[in-house]
Write a protein that holds these residues in place. Structure first.
Motif, PDB file in Angstrom:
ATOM      1  N   VAL A  97      43.029  53.866 -30.849  1.00  0.00           N
ATOM      2  CA  VAL A  97      43.713  53.342 -29.660  1.00  0.00           C
ATOM      3  C   VAL A  97      42.767  52.552 -28.780  1.00  0.00           C
ATOM      4  O   VAL A  97      43.127  51.488 -28.256  1.00  0.00           O
ATOM      5  N   LEU A 138      50.823  54.054 -28.847  1.00  0.00           N
ATOM      6  CA  LEU A 138      49.946  54.538 -29.905  1.00  0.00           C
ATOM      7  C   LEU A 138      49.566  55.999 -29.701  1.00  0.00           C
ATOM      8  O   LEU A 138      49.546  56.790 -30.638  1.00  0.00           O
ATOM      9  N   ARG A 139      49.271  56.365 -28.485  1.00  0.00           N
ATOM     10  CA  ARG A 139      48.883  57.746 -28.209  1.00  0.00           C
ATOM     11  C   ARG A 139      50.011  58.712 -28.539  1.00  0.00           C
ATOM     12  O   ARG A 139      49.788  59.804 -29.084  1.00  0.00           O
ATOM     13  N   ASN A 147      48.907  50.956 -25.673  1.00  0.00           N
ATOM     14  CA  ASN A 147      48.083  52.165 -25.784  1.00  0.00           C
ATOM     15  C   ASN A 147      48.905  53.435 -25.658  1.00  0.00           C
ATOM     16  O   ASN A 147      48.696  54.410 -26.390  1.00  0.00           O
TER      17      ASN A 147
END
Length: 503
Positions: free
Chosen positions: A243, A498-499, A495
């Motif tokens: 990330v 993705l996390r 981000n």
């Protein structure tokens, strides 16, 4: 595993590859060692697949070198890669469904060319040996079409061993397997490494990567963001490498979905086999809702369930407040649901027919003459020309009479979207709407999608390009067949998507 116990088989130095303005790989350095399982991780588009394509000879690098057993190699094509001892098993397993397992294992080898091996009961000793090595416990004279996905993976691995491969790259091998099948396949990968094969394991499932791999290389934006040895492997280390800590690009200014708008579609705990394990979400009137997720997250399967292409096992759906359980695709269309598949050439287009025919394939009855009951070709072409203009379809000589197969990918996608808009749907499902489309056409397609939502239609967009989902009012993230989070407003960032995908 120490360097003494593992010998470098493939060495990559300064590898670079660009596609137009996109830098898919930028100065990548890494090694693959015999007797070792090497994991490759990274978000969609991070560079993993590009690296594999270069090693497989499907693409040629713009810069850098590849060395095999210490000697510089020019991998001109897949046949050269195979002669060098490199084998690649992709998600779409390249097996002949009508052949037996034994015939598929021997396919491409000199012995496999023997007519005797085409008999149902003909099983070459090398096929038997390879089958034993990977733990095949089913009859080798069984047709591949009758095998499970897990069994097909074992056949593919056995075929690589028959070709005396020294490196096997497995791309998302457990994406379609249950927990028990996944565990067995991981055991096969470990056994291969112990027998001296270099195993490249590409996966989004970090638990499997952490339990299996001796080393892991993480990719981000076409570069190696981390190379981690076994003693230092942790989930947090890998997630951080995938990330990154940089701030995502700001989302486009757009309408924020309000809770006061009524829900057109309400989905509760939707389940189907191993692919949908509890999907819950609402799609509101006039909303542009994004679905984010990695390979194997169940995004496409969810859209297919809404469209009636796959039946669900449990859970419920409400459409405009009424129970909705489509019995078929035709039933979903009758309920004014439209679906643009990611496989447009295979599942949506009639490539040999005209633009007009592709635009009106669902609505020809509107172009009938009152008497006799025939289609008015002139009226249809006139309306198709106007519609193509509104959609921004660039036509060549022949206008709407030309074959749709002659259009660019972006123009083909506009034709498919235009076809469904003619049905006046309540919900438009878009699965990877810009796959294979150039940058200019992408912008035009998303402008069209935004206009459709502003006009009051509810739109659900699935995309592997998380940057594109910044255009959405909300984004729901899926992981392992379930919804795991929802992002709204300023929290819609690449981000954060993705996390949630890796949590």
């Amino acid at each position: 595993m120490s360097d003494d116990a593992a010998k470098t088989f493939v060495e990559v130095r300064g590898l670079a590859k660009t596609y137009g303005a996109i830098r898919a790989l930028q100065g990548v350095d890494l090694t693959f060692r015999t007797g070792e399982v090497h994991g490759l991780v990274g978000a969609n588009g991070a560079g993993k697949s590009t690296l594999v394509r270069l090693l497989a000879g499907l693409e040629q690098p713009d810069a850098g070198t590849i060395r095999i057993s210490g000697a510089e190699a020019h991998i001109a094509g897949p046949a050269v890669a195979a002669r060098l001892g490199l084998a690649f098993i992709h998600q779409e397993l390249n097996l002949v469904e009508t052949f037996t397992a034994a015939q598929n294992i021997m396919l491409g080898s000199h012995e496999g060319a023997s007519l005797a091996l085409r008999r149902v009961d003909g099983v070459h000793p090398r096929a038997r040996q390879a089958a034993r090595t990977v733990g095949i416990d089913f009859r080798l004279d069984r047709a591949v079409a009758r095998l499970t996905v897990h069994q097909k993976w074992l056949v593919s691995i056995a075929r690589a061993l028959v070709h005396d491969c020294k490196l096997i790259a497995m791309d998302e091998p457990t994406a379609s397997l249950d927990a028990q099948e996944s565990a067995r396949l991981l055991e096969v990968a470990r056994d291969l490494a112990e027998q001296g094969v270099a195993v490249v394991f590409i996966s989004h499932r970090l638990d499997e990567v952490l339990s299996l791999c001796d080393r892991v290389t993480a990719f981000r934006d076409g570069t190696v963001s981390a190379a981690v040895e076994r003693p230092e492997l942790t989930r947090d280390r890998l997630v951080g490498a995938i990330v990154g800590d940089q701030t995502s690009a700001p989302r486009s200014a757009g309408r924020i979905a309000g809770d006061d708008r009524p829900a057109v579609l309400q989905v509760r705990d939707l389940r189907r086999g191993r692919v949908l394990c509890g999907v819950t979400l609402d799609l509101r009137e006039g909303e542009l809702l994004g679905i984010a997720g990695l390979v194997g997250s169940g995004r496409t399967e969810f859209a297919r369930a809404i469209f009636g292409a796959d039946r669900i096992d449990s859970g419920s759906m409400l459409l405009s407040g009424r129970p909705y359980a489509p019995r078929s695709i035709a039933d979903a269309i009758d309920h004014r649901i439209a679906f643009v598949s990611e496989e447009r050439r295979a599942e949506a287009l009639f490539l040999g027919l005209s633009v007009t025919s592709n635009l009106f394939v669902n609505t020809w009855r509107r172009h009938r003459l009152s008497f006799p009951p025939l289609i008015s070709a002139r009226r249809a072409e006139r309306q198709a020309t106007a519609l193509a203009h509104d959609l921004g379809v660039v036509l060549r000589r022949g206008g709407v009479r030309q074959s749709v197969g002659g259009l660019s990918g972006g123009n083909q996608q506009k034709v498919i979207i235009g076809r469904w808009l003619q049905t006046e749907p309540v919900i438009l499902l878009l699965d990877e709407p810009t796959r294979g489309v150039d940058i200019g056409a992408r912008a035009l397609i998303y402008q069209q999608i935004r206009d459709i939502a502003r006009a009051g239609m509810s739109v659900l967009v699935i995309s592997s390009e998380f940057e594109e989902l910044l255009e959405c009012d909300r984004v729901v993230v899926m992981n392992a067949g379930a919804t795991v989070g929802e992002l709204t407003g300023s929290s819609i960032t690449v981000n954060d998507m993705l996390r949630l995908c890796y949590q």
